[in-house]
Design an enzyme around this catalytic site. Sequence first.
Site, short mmCIF file in Angstrom:
data_model
loop_
_atom_site.label_atom_id
_atom_site.label_comp_id
_atom_site.label_asym_id
_atom_site.label_seq_id
_atom_site.Cartn_x
_atom_site.Cartn_y
_atom_site.Cartn_z
N GLU A 237 0.82 -1.21 0.00
CA GLU A 237 0.00 0.00 0.00
C GLU A 237 0.85 1.26 0.00
OE1 GLU A 237 -3.84 1.74 2.50
OE2 GLU A 237 -2.54 0.24 3.39
N ASP A 238 2.04 1.21 0.62
CA ASP A 238 2.83 2.42 0.83
C ASP A 238 4.12 2.49 0.02
OD1 ASP A 238 0.97 3.32 2.65
OD2 ASP A 238 1.95 2.41 4.37
#
Length: 745
Positions: free
Chosen positions: A84-85
């Site tokens: 996600e990051d």
Amino acid sequence: MNEEKLIEESFQELLQGYLNSNHRKKVDVIQKAYNFALNAHKDKQREFGEHYMKHPIRVAKIVSQEMGLGSTSICAALLHDVLEDSDYTIEDINNVFGSKIAQIVDGLTKIAGGIFGDKASAQAENFKKLLLTMSEDIRVILIKICDRLDNMRNLESQPEQKQYKIAGETLYIYAPLANRLGLNQIKTELEDLSFKYEHPEEYSAIEKNLAYTHEQRETLFDSFTNPIREALDKLGIRYDIKARIKSPYSIWNKMQKKHVSFDEIYDILAVRIIFKPKTPQEEVNECFNIYVELCKLYKSHPDRLRDWLSHPKANGYQALHVTLMSNQGRWIEVQIRSEHMDDIAEQGFAAHWKYKTDEDPMNTERVAEDELNGWLRTIKEILDDPQPDAMDFLDAIKLNLFASEIFVFSPKGDIITMPAGCTALDYAFQIHTFLGTHCIGAKVNHKLVPLSHPLKGGDQIEIITSNSQHVQPAWINFVTTAKARNKIQALIRKQDRELSKKGEEMLTEWLQQNNLSLTSSILDRLTEAHGEKQHEKLLINIANGETELGEKDLDVLFNRKKKESKKKGWRRYIPFVGSKKDSQKSDSYIKIGKDFDKNQTIVITEENISQYLFPSCCQPIPGDPIIAYINSKNQIEIHSRACHEAQRLQSSFGSSIMAASWNMRGEMSFHSSIAIRGIDRKGMLKDVSAMLYDTFDIDIHSVKTLSEDGIFSGEIEFLVTNISILDKVIKNLSTINGMQSVHRL
């Protein structure tokens, strides 16, 4: 540089905890996962300024040290935010760490950002993903619960409205889910942390009361357990005796349900005996041997023996519970468990990894896993039949999450596990959809009962069916299990589709007889004329004969006006024809625009109170802790934080929740209701009325009372300006001679 050192120290603590466990020591792969995650997050910080790597390490610590999971789960926890990051892909993780870790990380990423998003449909979809991943690898949901626990432990850094959203979401879904998986310690902490942020004053008051009564409980515990220790020592049993103190949330919950004060909660203290069996095969027998010794020392309560040994709970819990009368005249519950049972009780399905390689003659892991698989099958059945309303889906799942179990018997004597509070119809749907669909009644313990009959533990049930019976819409009002509710809704939708098609054919035929054809415009006008909101409902009513088409409908379609239409005709279908009541009511409330700041706190005053909606679900009054909710019409609703609907909204529409407070001068009055109960005597109602009129100058709106066998009960509705006055009213009414209880409704 200093922060990098702190992160490294935290990781070393994680490694040391892992090395102290019974798992195979796969340090290399954990070190690789740490380096991979550290590189992915680099200099990223969370919203409140913390380096992002601290969060995955804390989650991995919970996974390792509090759940007892191994290297695969630790690696997945360290990597759970990487996709996600960062720019890394699932293929990258698969290439470096293998398919198992990649599969778990992928499952965690699919449900990233919490169960819920901005819209209900997205929330339900994310929750479906979460549940579906459970069947692939239960570690996905275990790690997700650890992730939520860490977020809750660090919630003070979040803004107030986000605290409400996360706390409500946790109490609505995560705590019940942890309970269903047997994660008792984590479930309790999630509940207490949610309670702390949702009701800070009540939480603080209970904590103070627990601290104040600590010494008293210690004395009671020592005097009660000393004779037990002597008896167990003589038997040569290796054991540990612990005090179990009821959690603040459980205490508050009981205070709300029973309408009692802290001083009236008598089961705050329980005693837990955890023993090491001489052989695994004898642990159940030793539980009963200890029980026999306890009954020699203290008198047992005949109705409070709970045998979870022969029939473990659905989450794998095993123990023997007995309630004994202490020498101080207090009933105290004693829970008897082996060390193995205690691990399962506290860690649930997570403890199975700990015992995978051990000899297990009791087959408790197999039994527990079978129960889990059975529950997952029920969840899958619900997932397989899409719900038209996302919130209906979430509520249906919650029925399964919260349910405690009873054991009932089939006509052949087979044991069936059912949720507590279930009905005969729930049982029928549990056995087979055909039985439920065609059920006309049941025999419980050989006596004929209706479909709505509630079942009790030990009942034997025989279902009576008829081929002419079909699902009735009213059934939805008394079934309690998610499976039955879901099946009934699905069958009703199927019936409605068939009726709707038949109604459309009947309407088309009628229109053709009057030289008209079916169009969307005609359907709109007829639907409005008959007071319905949906085309389908009108068509269903036509099919089943509830709506008859005639001259009045032709008047509508041909725009023919009649004088008598002011008094007669289809006015009965539109309650406010000729009235501006609805439009005025709807338009008088403030509607927010796109630029509205949801991070502000709504402050309610005498000047602006008319701009907000106060739904009938909770009747908050000044002084009550409240939240604001932006509804689908962009209007602001005000709810009490203790309201069940508010809890559902917080968990389901978190982005639409705002902080709210009162700033009232006491110039306005609000409706409030109380329930009273006590010993009936002459003049009781007069004393109550005098207290309200003379002491508080309160106007009573309504009084309902009932007296039976010398006991009276009643409800009183009146107007007050704030919660402080209501509290004084309740306190003063409680002092009236013969009054047993007074509480707010």
